[in-house]
Design an enzyme around this catalytic site. Structure first.
Site, PDB file in Angstrom:
ATOM      1  N   ARG A  33      -2.707  33.479  42.158  1.00  9.92           N
ATOM      2  CA  ARG A  33      -2.396  34.759  42.802  1.00  9.92           C
ATOM      3  C   ARG A  33      -3.702  35.562  42.911  1.00  9.92           C
ATOM      4  O   ARG A  33      -4.331  35.589  43.961  1.00  9.92           O
ATOM      5  CB  ARG A  33      -1.338  35.531  42.015  1.00  9.92           C
ATOM      6  CG  ARG A  33      -0.702  36.663  42.814  1.00  9.92           C
ATOM      7  CD  ARG A  33      -1.566  37.915  42.903  1.00  9.92           C
ATOM      8  NE  ARG A  33      -1.737  38.578  41.596  1.00  9.92           N
ATOM      9  CZ  ARG A  33      -2.505  39.644  41.419  1.00  9.92           C
ATOM     10  NH1 ARG A  33      -3.161  40.187  42.433  1.00  9.92           N
ATOM     11  NH2 ARG A  33      -2.645  40.178  40.217  1.00  9.92           N
ATOM     12  N   GLU A  34      -4.140  36.144  41.806  1.00  3.45           N
ATOM     13  CA  GLU A  34      -5.423  36.867  41.841  1.00  3.45           C
ATOM     14  C   GLU A  34      -6.535  35.936  42.339  1.00  3.45           C
ATOM     15  O   GLU A  34      -7.355  36.315  43.165  1.00  3.45           O
ATOM     16  CB  GLU A  34      -5.762  37.386  40.433  1.00  3.45           C
ATOM     17  CG  GLU A  34      -7.094  38.116  40.325  1.00  3.45           C
ATOM     18  CD  GLU A  34      -7.083  39.490  40.984  1.00  3.45           C
ATOM     19  OE1 GLU A  34      -6.148  40.264  40.743  1.00  3.45           O
ATOM     20  OE2 GLU A  34      -8.014  39.776  41.777  1.00  3.45           O
ATOM     21  N   HIS A  93       4.011  37.855  42.389  1.00 11.82           N
ATOM     22  CA  HIS A  93       3.462  39.203  42.317  1.00 11.82           C
ATOM     23  C   HIS A  93       3.717  39.844  43.670  1.00 11.82           C
ATOM     24  O   HIS A  93       3.229  39.361  44.693  1.00 11.82           O
ATOM     25  CB  HIS A  93       1.953  39.051  42.040  1.00 11.82           C
ATOM     26  CG  HIS A  93       1.181  40.313  41.926  1.00 11.82           C
ATOM     27  ND1 HIS A  93       0.561  40.897  43.011  1.00 11.82           N
ATOM     28  CD2 HIS A  93       0.904  41.091  40.859  1.00 11.82           C
ATOM     29  CE1 HIS A  93      -0.067  41.985  42.606  1.00 11.82           C
ATOM     30  NE2 HIS A  93       0.126  42.127  41.310  1.00 11.82           N
ATOM     31  N   ARG A 154       8.695  42.583  35.748  1.00  9.91           N
ATOM     32  CA  ARG A 154       7.605  43.367  35.183  1.00  9.91           C
ATOM     33  C   ARG A 154       7.296  44.485  36.163  1.00  9.91           C
ATOM     34  O   ARG A 154       7.237  44.262  37.376  1.00  9.91           O
ATOM     35  CB  ARG A 154       6.348  42.522  35.014  1.00  9.91           C
ATOM     36  CG  ARG A 154       5.222  43.334  34.395  1.00  9.91           C
ATOM     37  CD  ARG A 154       3.861  43.145  35.018  1.00  9.91           C
ATOM     38  NE  ARG A 154       3.752  43.338  36.444  1.00  9.91           N
ATOM     39  CZ  ARG A 154       2.698  42.953  37.156  1.00  9.91           C
ATOM     40  NH1 ARG A 154       1.710  42.343  36.569  1.00  9.91           N
ATOM     41  NH2 ARG A 154       2.641  43.173  38.456  1.00  9.91           N
ATOM     42  N   HIS A 217     -10.147  43.885  35.776  1.00 11.55           N
ATOM     43  CA  HIS A 217     -11.210  43.407  36.655  1.00 11.55           C
ATOM     44  C   HIS A 217     -12.557  43.552  35.963  1.00 11.55           C
ATOM     45  O   HIS A 217     -12.710  44.324  35.013  1.00 11.55           O
ATOM     46  CB  HIS A 217     -11.163  44.150  37.994  1.00 11.55           C
ATOM     47  CG  HIS A 217     -10.166  43.534  38.923  1.00 11.55           C
ATOM     48  ND1 HIS A 217     -10.515  42.621  39.886  1.00 11.55           N
ATOM     49  CD2 HIS A 217      -8.824  43.669  38.993  1.00 11.55           C
ATOM     50  CE1 HIS A 217      -9.433  42.227  40.520  1.00 11.55           C
ATOM     51  NE2 HIS A 217      -8.388  42.844  39.998  1.00 11.55           N
ATOM     52  N   HIS A 312     -34.191  29.827  14.799  1.00 15.49           N
ATOM     53  CA  HIS A 312     -32.785  29.489  15.027  1.00 15.49           C
ATOM     54  C   HIS A 312     -32.545  28.011  14.757  1.00 15.49           C
ATOM     55  O   HIS A 312     -31.603  27.636  14.082  1.00 15.49           O
ATOM     56  CB  HIS A 312     -32.366  29.796  16.472  1.00 15.49           C
ATOM     57  CG  HIS A 312     -32.166  31.242  16.736  1.00 15.49           C
ATOM     58  ND1 HIS A 312     -31.298  31.706  17.683  1.00 15.49           N
ATOM     59  CD2 HIS A 312     -32.719  32.336  16.174  1.00 15.49           C
ATOM     60  CE1 HIS A 312     -31.335  33.038  17.699  1.00 15.49           C
ATOM     61  NE2 HIS A 312     -32.189  33.444  16.798  1.00 15.49           N
TER      62      HIS A 312
END
Lengths: 407, 407
Positions: A33-34, A93, A154, A217, A312
């Site tokens: 969807r997104e 959605h 929702r 976002h 390191h």
């Protein structure tokens, strides 16, 4: 080993925070969807089905699909995915209208995620100047309808962080009283900061009796941190997409969320999500939308487990957890390939060279190793050195030592 | 336009937080130190000088270089950069030893950033089991020496978030009393979360009278959010690198920090930093270390200003600030190229098509535009459509309308 108040295996234990859901949350995976709103995304039905199946196998709780009202193909794809019988529940959605809600229910989804703009910006520029009373009335009608069809519902505001707080809480309370399962908070423009998120979600937690979903976002680089902070404040569901793809630079990435949760909630994550499948899912989506996995992607970026500086490398060789809170092997990544202690550079230290000498099966004293380290650093100042070249230098130094000994 | 308690130009105004430095902070740019520890980084002197010059022009306050003790070349490069007379102050980052401190001061730097591991992990595996008393004694000697040479001195712990809080505050207090200019908090392993950061920095703010520098790794995707939250808690200096390059998947990226600060502190940022030079700096560093700018990079990622969904495109066309909190033109990016409202997809809405019809100089009624939108969505279901193809479809539809009118 125990350190004051914390344990070595999980130094970020925070078990006493009753509000927090960091060890008890669900994922609403929105790549379909997104992610379909990402500039490069054009998913065929075949690819949608493959992505949905991979995500369900991975263990996400919900898969969110594009509004079936977007196009005839979107509708047919939605119907096809609903029929797969996946373990994950299928959501779509939609805008907060009866037309969209009806079509969504007709497609056979398990739930409908309705969204409506509540900020003054969006009310003026997207909804033609509607007031909150009209918006609430419309929302309640749609909610009632979806419930009557036996679907989860929702209700989310859009641009929640630029909405008036009283308006926002009023409409969420109304939706909660109308019996929605979840309310959604969405940082549609990507400008919320963690402390704003904590305040809003905690306040909302006191106003509604529903689950709370959050959608962040990443325009200002805070999507992962905001998702985590929302869980601490009592949110229950996090929206993600694979590699974060979505409008503009996207939303909270599934992989980065896994990275964020592992040090905090390792047992929960490993019991619920097949994190060793993450790389395959990311690679497939990246290929499908024609992007490269970012060099700095948490977990699967090519350098996520590479150590270069001498101090390191020394510590890592003694104990990997010194500089690593994530273990490559948890994610099905080969330790050899992914945890590469860089020693062919001017920043190397003799401890890294010592480890390499051991790997090569050579015997040298510490002083001798320090001497050859100096030679390697000298050479690395002049040119980029490959592993082969560095090994050759070590071997030739070792040979000289043996010859000197024999003479 | 004004919204309750906030202004439209900056809906995130938070002027009453006296602890916060979000509108008054400095940047310590570490591309030439932390960034040199990135797996792919091998900077020639020429490139080091170019990067240092670009960063100084950009407006960063400090540039941090690799320890001159790392190799002869590192030392000579450090000396050369100190002699450039850049506006930015030059720092180097050394172990907390007299040898390193002496060499650093000899190179002509403005300040020395000393670091020492304070967590039990690091004390065991990197420092051979030293106790805090020995660590403190060593630190005070080194600090005293650097001050005697007329250089600024910063004292930082390493792995601060896994260190014992009392140990940590004790050594910071001792360093503060010894007259260091800054103390540093470092999330060396990248596991801190925003609320932990806020708590630690705010506590530290009450214990020392020095500036506070913070250094966040991005292993769990929180480096930008943690930097911002640290400023809210009273930190004064943020460590960055270009594109975030550093050990593993790196630290807080300079560009993402700019994106994070713009909605909050636009005037401060624009008065101090030449943000329109950001893309050129990122492109140069990316080329030098042979990486691609991530598709989802804030501001300069190729899709950072691309909108695709119909409802977004409609609102953006009415008012860009509806879905955008960052303006491409602030960063010297062409609005045309970067804010591309995607309308050749199945997710398009008729408002986006209407805008394109206007751009093409054609005249159609809203009903006609809705009709051609349907045709475009239908086509986009079947194949990936280019802008040319979509324009052709619009023009051919327009031609048919005219022909029908003329008959």
């Amino acid at each position: 080993m125990s350190v004051t108040g914390i344990t070595a295996s999980n130094p970020y234990s925070n078990v006493n925070d009753l509000l927090s859901n960091v060890r008890n949350f669900k994922i609403i995976e929105s790549t379909l969807r997104e992610g379909e709103q990402f500039a490069n995304a054009y998913f065929s039905r075949e690819n949608k089905i493959k992505i949905a199946t991979m995500l369900s196998d991975f263990g996400v709780d919900y898969i969110e699909l594009t509004n079936p009202a977007a196009s005839p193909q979107s509708r047919e794809d939605c119907e096809a995915i609903c029929k797969l019988g996946l373990k994950a529940k299928i959501l779509t959605h939609t805008r907060c209208t009866m037309e969209d809600a009806k079509l969504a229910c007709d497609c056979g989804v398990d739930g409908v995620d309705v969204v409506i703009g509540t900020s003054q910006f969006l009310r003026e520029h997207s909804l033609g100047g509607k007031d909150m009373k009209a918006i609430t009335k419309q929302a309640l009608e749609v909610i009632e309808y979806i419930k009557s069809r036996g679907c989860e519902v929702r209700f989310s505001s859009e641009d929640s962080f630029r909405s008036d707080l009283v308006d926002l809480l009023s409409i969420y309370r109304a939706a909660s009283n109308a019996g929605v399962g979840r309310v959604g908070v969405a940082d549609t423009v990507g400008c919320a900061s963690p402390r704003q998120v904590y305040d809003l979600v905690r306040t909302l937690r006191g106003c509604v009796s529903t689950d709370i979903e959050v959608h962040f976002h990443d325009d200002t680089g805070c999507a992962v941190a905001n998702s985590f902070t929302a869980l601490e404040a009592g949110a229950t569901h996090i929206d993600t997409s694979v590699l974060g793809i979505g409008e503009r630079n996207g939303i909270c990435p599934l992989g980065a969320l896994m990275a964020r949760m592992m040090p905090t909630s390792r047992d929960y994550i490993l019991s619920k999500y097949k994190v060793h499948q993450l790389k395959a899912i990311e690679d497939f989506v990246a290929e499908t939308v024609e992007i490269n996995v970012p060099f700095n992607n948490p977990i699967t970026g090519f350098c996520a487990f590479t150590h270069k500086a001498g101090i390191h490398a020394k510590a890592i060789l003694n104990s990997p957890s010194t500089y690593e809170i994530l273990k490559p092997e948890d994610f099905g990544l080969s330790r050899q390939l992914y945890r590469y202690v860089h020693f062919t550079s001017r920043l190397t230290g003799w401890n890294a060279i010592k480890s390499r000498v051991d790997q090569l099966g050579l015997k040298m004293t510490d002083d001798q190793i320090k001497e050859v380290t100096g030679k390697i650093k000298q050479m690395a100042d002049l040119k980029v050195m490959t592993l082969d070249e560095s090994d050759a230098l070590i071997r030739s130094f070792h040979l000289e030592l043996q010859q000197a000994e024999n003479n």
